[in-house]
Design a protein around this motif. Structure first.
Motif, PDB file in Angstrom:
ATOM      1  N   TRP A  31       0.594  -1.155  -0.031  1.00 44.60           N
ATOM      2  CA  TRP A  31      -0.098  -0.092   0.102  1.00 44.60           C
ATOM      3  C   TRP A  31       0.965   1.261   0.054  1.00 44.60           C
ATOM      4  CZ3 TRP A  31      -0.076   4.051   3.567  1.00 44.60           C
ATOM      5  CH2 TRP A  31      -1.316   4.752   3.382  1.00 44.60           C
ATOM      6  N   TRP A  34       2.389   1.816  -3.487  1.00 47.55           N
ATOM      7  CA  TRP A  34       1.398   2.067  -4.478  1.00 47.55           C
ATOM      8  C   TRP A  34       0.895   3.570  -4.413  1.00 47.55           C
ATOM      9  CZ3 TRP A  34      -0.459   0.201  -8.953  1.00 47.55           C
ATOM     10  CH2 TRP A  34      -1.735   1.011  -9.561  1.00 47.55           C
ATOM     11  N   ARG A  35       0.624   4.040  -2.968  1.00 50.19           N
ATOM     12  CA  ARG A  35       0.241   5.465  -2.742  1.00 50.19           C
ATOM     13  C   ARG A  35       1.392   6.362  -3.103  1.00 50.19           C
ATOM     14  NH1 ARG A  35      -3.454   7.995  -0.108  1.00 50.19           N
ATOM     15  NH2 ARG A  35      -3.100   9.814   0.925  1.00 50.19           N
ATOM     16  N   ARG A  38       1.677   6.574  -6.962  1.00 49.07           N
ATOM     17  CA  ARG A  38       0.155   5.993  -7.690  1.00 49.07           C
ATOM     18  C   ARG A  38       0.081   7.062  -8.855  1.00 49.07           C
ATOM     19  NH1 ARG A  38      -0.788   8.695  -3.041  1.00 49.07           N
ATOM     20  NH2 ARG A  38      -2.082  10.784  -2.837  1.00 49.07           N
TER      21      ARG A  38
END
Length: 338
Positions: A31, A34-35, A38
């Protein structure tokens, strides 16, 4: 009269809400990576979707044109009429796709680790529960997955668009970078190797801008070297004649790429096609050819049937290099990532 108090009935329990199906969610290091990236990942996916949609539209137009001309049952001379707009669109798309590995290496690969190393984010992350190996695995794994998904989609769609005219060298020669490097596994391997090379450069230099500049020259060098050795991946086929040179060179299969053409002697030796050109008159040229024992022509070529095998062989080499670069990143990063 009875004074017995009646006990109020217990209130009904609220209904238990049924648990819906939980959708998979990113968590932990996945997470976080990805963040953090992103914007770049979503941009890649959006541009890939637009490119695929445009190529599918162009392919539909090409098929409509070919079908109206009687393809595939009529002769190529018939359905190749007025195909210039479609071949021009193919050429423009191929030109644009040729820059994709370079752009991905510079703007995705180089800053992937260099940005965190330069800003100190890497030290903060790896000082928590995450180990350097886990951080590197999440960074490289997610980045590689996005790159592979996007390049596979674009490569497959472009290949489907080009397939109906793949045997027409006047549209796009299969041995050129425009066709060879943008179909099959080659664009995936080129992009992945270039991106991972940029990641390694960023990890070593630890400066984002410097890493992007160095990665640009690295990516260009990869393209140049690949273009130089591309045709060496095939097995050259030679056809010869022995009925003299006046009958012309032997005919080749459709879409074959001719590498060389020369004279062949009775002993099997080959001589350059310019042999005896400066002898003078036609009679003198014929006498020169007879003196040197020239009996016909020899033509070296690569058939289009070898294209897929050449692509997979080249892609395998690039995948192996990408794996070697990944191993280097992990070996270097485990001790020097912070």
């Amino acid at each position: 009269m009875s004074n017995v108090a009646t006990t109020p009935s217990a209130a009904p329990a609220p209904p238990v809400a049924e648990r819906g199906t939980r959708r998979p969610r990113l968590s932990g290091m996945t997470w976080l990576v990805w963040r953090q990236h992103r914007a770049a990942f979503w941009t890649m996916l959006a541009l890939t979707a637009l490119a695929v949609a445009w190529m599918l539209y162009q392919r539909a137009g090409l098929l409509d044109h070919l079908t109206a001309k009687g393809w595939p049952h009529s002769s190529p001379d018939k359905w190749m009429e007025d195909i210039t707009p479609h071949s021009a669109a193919l050429a423009k798309a191929a030109l644009g796709l040729g820059f994709v590995p370079v752009l991905l290496g510079v703007f995705l690969g180089a800053p992937l680790l260099a940005g965190d190393l330069e800003s100190g984010t890497a030290k903060l992350v790896t000082s928590q529960a995450a180990t350097p190996a886990r951080w590197l695995a999440a960074k490289i794994g997610i980045c590689a997955l996005v790159v592979v998904v996007c390049t596979v989609a674009v490569s497959f769609t472009f290949g489907r668009w080009w397939a109906p005219v793949s045997r027409q060298n006047t549209v796009m020669d299969w041995s050129s970078g425009a066709a060879f490097d943008n179909t099959g596994p080659v664009p995936v391997a080129l992009a992945l190797f270039t991106v991972l090379g940029g990641v390694a450069i960023g990890m070593v230099l630890r400066r984002t801008l410097l890493s992007m500049v160095v990665t640009f020259f690295f990516a260009v060098a990869v393209q140049v070297v690949w273009a130089h050795f591309r045709l060496d991946l095939g097995n050259v086929i030679r056809v010869t004649t022995d009925s003299g040179v006046d009958g012309g060179a032997p005919s080749l299969p459709a879409a074959a790429f001719q590498i060389d053409q020369s004279y062949v002697t009775s002993s099997g030796e080959t001589l350059g096609w310019s042999t005896c050109v400066h002898a003078g008159s036609d009679k003198a040229v014929a006498a020169c050819q007879q003196q040197k024992g020239i009996v016909g022509w020899a033509v070296d070529y690569l058939p289009i049937s070898q294209m897929s095998g050449m692509q997979w062989l080249g892609a395998s080499i690039l995948f192996a290099l990408a794996a070697a670069v990944t191993a280097f990143v992990f070996l270097w990063g485990r001790k020097r990532v912070v």
